[in-house]
Design an enzyme around this catalytic site. Structure first.
Site, PDB file in Angstrom:
ATOM      1  N   ASN A 164      72.241  65.221   8.812  1.00 50.91           N
ATOM      2  CA  ASN A 164      71.291  66.296   9.088  1.00 50.91           C
ATOM      3  C   ASN A 164      70.316  65.975  10.209  1.00 50.91           C
ATOM      4  OD1 ASN A 164      70.659  64.560   6.683  1.00 50.91           O
ATOM      5  ND2 ASN A 164      68.614  65.361   7.102  1.00 50.91           N
ATOM      6  N   SER A 212      74.379  74.393   0.340  1.00 46.23           N
ATOM      7  CA  SER A 212      73.115  75.100   0.171  1.00 46.23           C
ATOM      8  C   SER A 212      73.098  76.338   1.055  1.00 46.23           C
ATOM      9  CB  SER A 212      71.976  74.157   0.569  1.00 46.23           C
ATOM     10  OG  SER A 212      70.735  74.767   0.341  1.00 46.23           O
ATOM     11  N   CYS A 338      56.210  61.102  10.628  1.00 45.31           N
ATOM     12  CA  CYS A 338      54.999  60.389  11.045  1.00 45.31           C
ATOM     13  C   CYS A 338      53.865  60.715  10.081  1.00 45.31           C
ATOM     14  CB  CYS A 338      54.569  60.844  12.430  1.00 45.31           C
ATOM     15  SG  CYS A 338      55.886  60.785  13.622  1.00 45.31           S
TER      16      CYS A 338
END
Ligand code: PMP
Length: 397
Positions: A164, A212, A338
């Protein structure tokens, strides 16, 4: 497809996709007039819902090359709330159902957290034993490594179809063949691949497969697990107990509108898959070509074995989050997670051996059904300008 406005430009289709208007229209009646419970067999409301679910089951099965059943609906499709749940059901369920053989699971380092965290839970809390295989610099796990990791007590191999973050496509057929040869169940998290690249479970040696709807123009909060019934029969213990829905695999009142949306999304993808793959690959290649002009750009992922609609780029010397922050009306994803205190590079890029600093300088761009060439040109121009701005030292005044 619905008129998704040309601005802002949405280039984050790996994260989620807009619901196709045809999907939305197919779902609508199942919120309003046909709102019955698919398990209420004593009246027409329930029958209408059950018939819609049956149809959706077959639509999903057709996309995957699985046997449809006009009477019951494809019996190998188990509806879930999405791929996270499907992965949990596949992994925990297979380990639980096959505990007499052992508790060893083989997976690899760039899996989604829905797989890695589930495996870690099994190892830490349920007496499981997990081998996490390394990948090469393209994010590939080799079938030979998988074969070598299989032991007499191995009950499951779980390797994603496509990554992904980078789009790298795993050698699924080879890995599946290695699992078959050793009599081990093979699960693949195909969340990013379903509806985007051909999948044919009548030939692909995969026993459990997660998907999904919101990754292929369906609604959020609905997905499915394919559970093979024959040659081999995949044994999976339910992880959600209740009314015995979904042939006992997953209890809970069915999300009928969501399931209808999933079915329609699957049908639309099946109809346009090859053309759409070629079209999005053209847009993705154009993005890469234009952005390369910024200089100091490297592509993360496999050069050829990759999904058609995504690219992961590192920009030497520029933090991914600073770059995405400058893009304004162009939505892309920073390729690293982050936090304000620390800059933690993506586990995927680190597993591929990308230097941690460069990994934190990466951005993921993913195009989709509504993306136009004009949008791609605009987005590329903005990106190149932002990179140039960030690289140029501020002028002394
Ligand atoms: N696996 C992969 C590869 C994914 O990309 C995602 C979504 N980011 C998931 C699992 C989780 O899917 P869901 O959102 O349906 O829980």
């Amino acid at each position: 497809m619905t008129a998704v406005p040309t601005r802002p430009v949405y280039l984050d289709h790996c994260a989620t996709t807009p619901v196709d208007e045809r999907v939305f229209e197919a779902m609508r009646p199942y919120f309003l007039e046909a709102f019955g419970n698919a398990a209420s067999t004593s009246h027409g409301f329930g029958h209408a819902a059950a018939a819609a679910v049956l149809r959706a089951r077959n639509q999903v099965a057709s996309l995957l090359g699985v046997d449809v059943d006009d009477r019951t609906g494809a019996r190998e499709i188990v509806f879930t709330s999405g791929a996270t749940e499907a992965n949990n059901l596949a992994i925990k369920g297979a380990v639980e159902a096959n505990a007499e053989k052992g508790r060893h699971v083989v997976t690899q380092a760039t899996e989604h957290k829905a797989t890695l965290d589930t495996c870690a839970y099994l190892a830490e809390r349920r007496g499981g034993d997990v081998t996490v295989l390394p990948v090469d610099r393209y994010g590939w796990v080799s079938a030979a490594d998988v074969a070598a990791a299989i032991r007499p007590d191995t009950v499951l191999v779980s390797i994603m179809w496509a990554n992904n973050e980078t789009g790298t496509l795993m050698p699924i057929r080879e890995i599946g063949a290695a699992c078959r040869a050793r009599g081990v169940l093979f699960h693949s998290d195909a969340t990013q691949a379903v509806g985007k690249v051909p999948i044919d479970l009548s030939a692909d040696p995969v026993d459990l497969l997660s998907l999904s709807a919101h990754k292929f123009y369906g609604p959020k909060g609905v997905g499915a697990l394919f559970v093979r019934r024959r040659d081999p029969r995949a044994r999976v213990a339910p992880q959600m107990h209740g009314g015995g829905h979904e042939r006992g695999f997953r209890s809970g009142t069915l999300n009928v509108p969501g399931i209808v949306g999933l079915g329609m999304a699957a049908e639309l993808c099946a109809a346009g898959l090859r053309d759409e793959a070629a079209r999005t690959a053209g847009l993705r290649d154009r993005l890469e070509q234009r952005i390369a002009a910024a200089g100091g750009v490297s592509v993360n992922g496999h050069p050829t074995a990759r999904l058609p609609f995504v690219t992961n780029l590192s920009f030497a010397g520029i933090r991914g989050d600073r770059l995405t922050g400058l893009l304004g009306d162009v939505a892309v994803s920073a390729g690293s997670a982050c936090t304000s205190a620390s800059l933690e590079a993506s586990h995927v890029l680190r597993a591929m051996g990308v230097d941690p600093q460069l990994a934190a300088q990466s951005v993921r761009l993913s195009v989709g059904r509504s993306t136009t060439l004009e949008q791609v040109e605009y987005a590329a121009g903005r990106l190149v300008r932002a990179v140039t701005e960030l690289r140029e030292p501020p002028a002394d005044i």
